[in-house]
Design a protein around this motif. Structure first.
Motif, PDB file in Angstrom:
ATOM      1  N   SER D  21       0.836  -1.201   0.000  1.00 57.48           N
ATOM      2  CA  SER D  21       0.000   0.000   0.000  1.00 57.48           C
ATOM      3  C   SER D  21       0.876   1.257   0.000  1.00 57.48           C
ATOM      4  O   SER D  21       2.018   1.230   0.452  1.00 57.48           O
ATOM      5  CB  SER D  21      -0.915   0.014   1.218  1.00 57.48           C
ATOM      6  OG  SER D  21      -0.180   0.322   2.363  1.00 57.48           O
ATOM      7  N   VAL D  22       0.329   2.344  -0.528  1.00 60.39           N
ATOM      8  CA  VAL D  22       1.024   3.636  -0.521  1.00 60.39           C
ATOM      9  C   VAL D  22       1.412   4.011   0.903  1.00 60.39           C
ATOM     10  O   VAL D  22       2.496   4.528   1.170  1.00 60.39           O
ATOM     11  CB  VAL D  22       0.126   4.716  -1.156  1.00 60.39           C
ATOM     12  CG1 VAL D  22       0.608   6.115  -0.803  1.00 60.39           C
ATOM     13  CG2 VAL D  22       0.079   4.528  -2.668  1.00 60.39           C
ATOM     14  N   SER D  23       0.519   3.752   1.817  1.00 63.71           N
ATOM     15  CA  SER D  23       0.739   4.105   3.209  1.00 63.71           C
ATOM     16  C   SER D  23       1.935   3.335   3.779  1.00 63.71           C
ATOM     17  O   SER D  23       2.818   3.923   4.419  1.00 63.71           O
ATOM     18  CB  SER D  23      -0.535   3.794   3.985  1.00 63.71           C
ATOM     19  OG  SER D  23      -0.623   4.581   5.117  1.00 63.71           O
ATOM     20  N   THR D  24       1.989   2.057   3.533  1.00 61.42           N
ATOM     21  CA  THR D  24       3.110   1.252   4.021  1.00 61.42           C
ATOM     22  C   THR D  24       4.422   1.695   3.379  1.00 61.42           C
ATOM     23  O   THR D  24       5.438   1.874   4.061  1.00 61.42           O
ATOM     24  CB  THR D  24       2.847  -0.246   3.724  1.00 61.42           C
ATOM     25  OG1 THR D  24       1.657  -0.625   4.414  1.00 61.42           O
ATOM     26  CG2 THR D  24       4.002  -1.116   4.182  1.00 61.42           C
ATOM     27  N   SER D  26       5.208   4.596   2.074  1.00 56.67           N
ATOM     28  CA  SER D  26       5.597   5.939   2.514  1.00 56.67           C
ATOM     29  C   SER D  26       6.294   5.887   3.857  1.00 56.67           C
ATOM     30  O   SER D  26       7.320   6.534   4.079  1.00 56.67           O
ATOM     31  CB  SER D  26       4.365   6.840   2.643  1.00 56.67           C
ATOM     32  OG  SER D  26       3.674   6.925   1.432  1.00 56.67           O
ATOM     33  N   ASP D 183      -2.384   4.510  -5.004  1.00 57.14           N
ATOM     34  CA  ASP D 183      -3.652   3.831  -4.696  1.00 57.14           C
ATOM     35  C   ASP D 183      -4.647   4.859  -4.152  1.00 57.14           C
ATOM     36  O   ASP D 183      -4.445   6.061  -4.344  1.00 57.14           O
ATOM     37  CB  ASP D 183      -3.437   2.640  -3.744  1.00 57.14           C
ATOM     38  CG  ASP D 183      -2.939   3.032  -2.359  1.00 57.14           C
ATOM     39  OD1 ASP D 183      -3.091   4.203  -1.957  1.00 57.14           O
ATOM     40  OD2 ASP D 183      -2.397   2.146  -1.655  1.00 57.14           O
ATOM     41  N   ASP D 185      -5.091   6.070  -1.400  1.00 53.63           N
ATOM     42  CA  ASP D 185      -4.508   6.969  -0.393  1.00 53.63           C
ATOM     43  C   ASP D 185      -3.591   8.015  -1.008  1.00 53.63           C
ATOM     44  O   ASP D 185      -3.066   8.866  -0.287  1.00 53.63           O
ATOM     45  CB  ASP D 185      -3.708   6.166   0.639  1.00 53.63           C
ATOM     46  CG  ASP D 185      -4.600   5.598   1.738  1.00 53.63           C
ATOM     47  OD1 ASP D 185      -5.811   5.872   1.720  1.00 53.63           O
ATOM     48  OD2 ASP D 185      -4.087   4.885   2.605  1.00 53.63           O
TER      49      ASP D 185
END
Lengths: 247, 247, 247, 247, 247, 247
Positions: D21-24, D26, D183, D185
């Motif tokens: 994921s983008v969050s992970t 980042s 994604d 996010d």
């Protein structure tokens, strides 16, 4: 007043304008020399499903930061309050455009006013600031455009000072009688004398060229040759038009 | 601490407050002399379908830009980290309100923390800044409000410095124990002593008057006579109430 | 409180720090791993002619948007008002650093408070927001730094909630006891344990290298060879130092 | 050019990166020392339902405010216009990243260009500014990220000046060949040499640890003991892995 | 027009008002219930040395973003152009207050207009936007307040649409006939009926109390006892007044 | 590169251009169809007393947010660092114009670089962002324009990526070889082919017309008749010119 529209257009033309997209009209206006017609940052907060666009003549309304003594008069004599006057003046195919100076610290329109505007034949509400009570506005199911939402109401920080004056909205000068075109891409204010040309050119653009180019793109045509079409591609296009029954 | 709430309200009142909209409460608070209760620009990032509003008592948490040496302590002694302490302190019907100074350059809350807060009985999370991992927060399906989304996490730029202090959030001063009401229109912080009055007045407003005025508007009543109702309209309203079984 | 300074430095070191510029200290802190020490957008509103810099230990003060009922207590019991307590707590070589959340809609410090702070031995006032009555502050002739000026005073929109907590100012986390260095280029918050190193390195930097490089630049030396000096230039520099009596 | 990527990664790795994921990514990049990888304020305007993420190699394009005489050349010689060159240069698994200087006053990408990019194998479009004709872009159903929408087109205020240079987008430096992961996010630009590590660590993180911690949180485990897990919890986790068939 | 001033004040009172500072008037207005009188972010671009303040009656002027066809009329019929009409309407002791909607992208006032306004007896110019040709305005040496400077002139992006309407300036509602007080701290718009009270209270405040308190502060008096003075300090003050010949 | 200047102008014309003000040139460029030439918000941080304006040919330099691995190369091979290359490339009558993307979080130019640029014959430095060490820059006493000041240096957050490309600065597209004119009102970028016309028209404007109109205004002439002059006033002007020895 020196700044005013002199051209008027019929309800029939308004109806035809509904087939033009905000994006097409905005770009065409730049090409016609009107570079400041699309309202920046004013987006649909509510837009009925199944409806493609909203079109109407601009009725304008202007708010300034309230002065605590002067605002009292607006609540003592409701019939003289500019925002109530503006609202009650709405006729079939009007759009109410509101200048709050980009004020984001209170909401100026809720569901009651929206309901009244719809009853009077209004086509949309456009606010250079915030609306309030979005949940109930969604229940009215009417085209409402703004920069944001705020829970509080007019008396928190604003007072209305006039209607049907030239105003500013989303960085655009809006003059009463401007033709407002709004869809899911936002809002554009069209000088009335430009409407007919926009309808005409956009029809050619949308119905023929764009349809054909998308077809070609999906077949792998290059932008270098096909968008805009060079001489050869233009021939191909004319051929295609004939074969597909476009004059 | 001189700035603190002294009034407390029961879980039953919290439950009744759920029937009031953020918009109604915000406007009513302005009329009661509290002009700064609606949190500007803090919107629902996630709100469970079928749920109408979230209500709870404010637990506050404050972040400042990190100092590279001091932030290490927070990761060495997790139980003393203010943001973990705040989270573990959550009890039934609390709402966590977070002051990041409006910082948009990192996210301070993701799905793991959200899941823990829900388990402990928390009702919502409100952030004056960004959350992260919106996709997974949506899987938790819990009311989360913020100014935006950022992919990175706390250690990128912030450190927590205290909880249950008075804080700033969305331009509103929030004091621990404030009653937070949140719905799809945003978030309002209600001084606890105001809750009862808001419930009472809003019930009259929402259940009777608004219902009737919408009816009248749909029949074509003018704002000039019916909103607010003049003497004649008020009589009409009283008559309608009797006929329709409202006391 | 987990976030606090443990190192203390003497008045003598503070005195020596006055010879370091804000610009040099800010850059050096980035190199030491503290990237967030210079306060962005906080500029001298008043700085006495003939004075080069102001230095002191941070005493912090925090404001939030006022709540109309709670703010009354601050004016009923003045000795408990956090901003008055903070001010009266000032001792020799303190600097008052104020977090208003970047609020630009009222002024929090005028000439009366400035005069009192000076009397108590304060060295400067730094505000993440506005001051007021700049004309009279200039008559006091004392170092005051802020983001702007506003005519109104605290009761317009703010209330103080605490002092000597970690705060945010100009995008920088400021912890009580931080060493504040301020000059005409702005303000930097220095972790106390870094002061000694900054003084030492900056002296070498300022007194020798910079002096020599400027000399060379004025003779036409290229940045490619002389800034920073390559091997050959460094020899030249060592030679120059000997000839000019620097050890 | 001194600022360039030297590492290249295979299409297979790009495929595996889609599970992160983008969050992970980042957060992981911050931990790896890359604090500026997530693009702030650049959100999905269009993202196909059923697709989880978009991944590709950055092709960059840069616009500046137009100069009225120089822009004419771009429309006389279309094949030399940088934005058309950039678009026609797209190959399988490229992502077009566009620097407009954060300009919000016109749209630089509409449905025709999007359609061509998709045909050429592009995976996404990322704009540090506005796109236009969102309605028709949604008909193309392709991942498009931007800061907003504007009705007008490039000729209103911009001209393209170069492609495949290092650019700025959403506060992030983007170098041609960076790996773009996008994604719901938002968007993160990953230095190519970091991709493999991110995939490896994120798999462990996502597939095992996170799954187990959520399980524990739903059973009431405290953050103090279980996130991150202390020694005892870690044993528990290893046990759980064995019992559930994770190596 | 429902929003208008009804109270008028004499030139003599205007003269007396010059002794009140913007800061004192702004604070006093908040105490009188007018919380929105100080114009935020509007600062002196030019203010004659030796002059302490500028005072006059507001004449208002409003600009909106230009529409390319309508603006032509303003240059064909100069005597009907609202900004020229406004300027030529200036009489002794007027102040011209200009609403550009906070537009920072062109200048609306230069040295020629300033020179004419001064000739007609105007006292100051206040612009919610930019002025131009600051160098030559400084040669006129006249009080001019604005948010900034821009090299271009009105025709770049604005057109005037009306004068002597209620307007917005620096976040303040300004109504024709408001009393404008401006000094080096900025600008405040005073409702005319408040002028007399402000002069009276400020005289007591400035001439006596403030003078005495500064004396006491310089002797080491604490804010806790002397600002505002408690019962004992007030006695001391009355005594001091007698001894120093203040009634 | 398709976007480039082809016209060159002599040092003699540059010298003559010094007599034109930024304000006059900006307005004239709008009239010539170049609406985007004045750099918004870029003001003199340092400008030598006694100097009226600075003029030169634009050399451009561009920064983007740093990437932690790539920035290392710039410090390993200084001669290849674009910002050092740009600086060392400066020749007589150049002006260095720097695009940082409007980045306000670090300073990109201090006194050492300024000193070198002056030695090489540079005429000014213009930064779309911050400079640092303003105190020492003032000691160099050289024309430096920027949006603000920041204490830190390039390595805090930026890296240079190229020079002599078309860039953006203050909302203006700047192409290498543009003629930069800067004075106390700010900075304007002039397409080289426009310089001659601007000098010619501005001379007429400044030396004759403006001088006469100010004379008339001080005698009480109305804008309606004299600015711009109507037929009668124009005759009067011609007469005055003859009588005062202007051809």
């Amino acid at each position: 007043m020196i700044v005013k529209n002199t051209h008027e257009i019929s309800d029939e033309l308004l109806e035809e304008l509904k087939l033009v997209s905000v994006s097409t009209a905005s770009h065409m206006l730049v090409e016609m020399g009107y570079r400041n017609a699309y309202m920046q940052g004013i987006l649909p907060m509510c837009f009925p499903e199944g409806q493609d666009s909203a079109v109407g003549r601009a009725v304008t309304l202007r708010f300034i930061p309230l002065r605590e003594d002067l605002v009292m008069q607006q609540y003592e004599s409701l019939t003289e309050s500019p925002h109530r006057e503006a609202l009650e003046s709405i006729r079939q195919n009007d759009v109410l455009v509101i200048d709050t100076g980009g004020h984001m610290e209170t909401g100026v329109f809720g569901d009651i006013f929206t309901r009244r505007l719809r009853y009077l034949g209004g086509q949309a509400i456009v606010v250079d600031g915030c609306i309030r009570d979005l949940i109930r506005i969604k229940a009215v199911n009417f085209p409402v455009f703004s920069k944001g939402v705020h829970g509080s109401a007019i008396p928190r920080s604003l007072m209305s000072v006039g209607f049907n004056e030239p105003i500013r909205c989303g960085g655009v000068g809006v003059v009463p009688g401007d033709i407002i075109l709004a869809d899911r891409d936002g809002v554009v204010a069209i000088p009335p004398q430009c409407v007919e040309h926009i309808i005409k050119v956009s029809r050619e653009h949308d119905e023929l060229e764009e349809r054909w180019i998308k077809l070609k793109l999906d077949e792998g045509a290059s932008l270098h040759t096909h968008y805009p079409p060079n001489a050869e591609a233009r021939q191909e296009f004319e051929q295609w038009k004939k074969e597909n029954g476009f004059v």
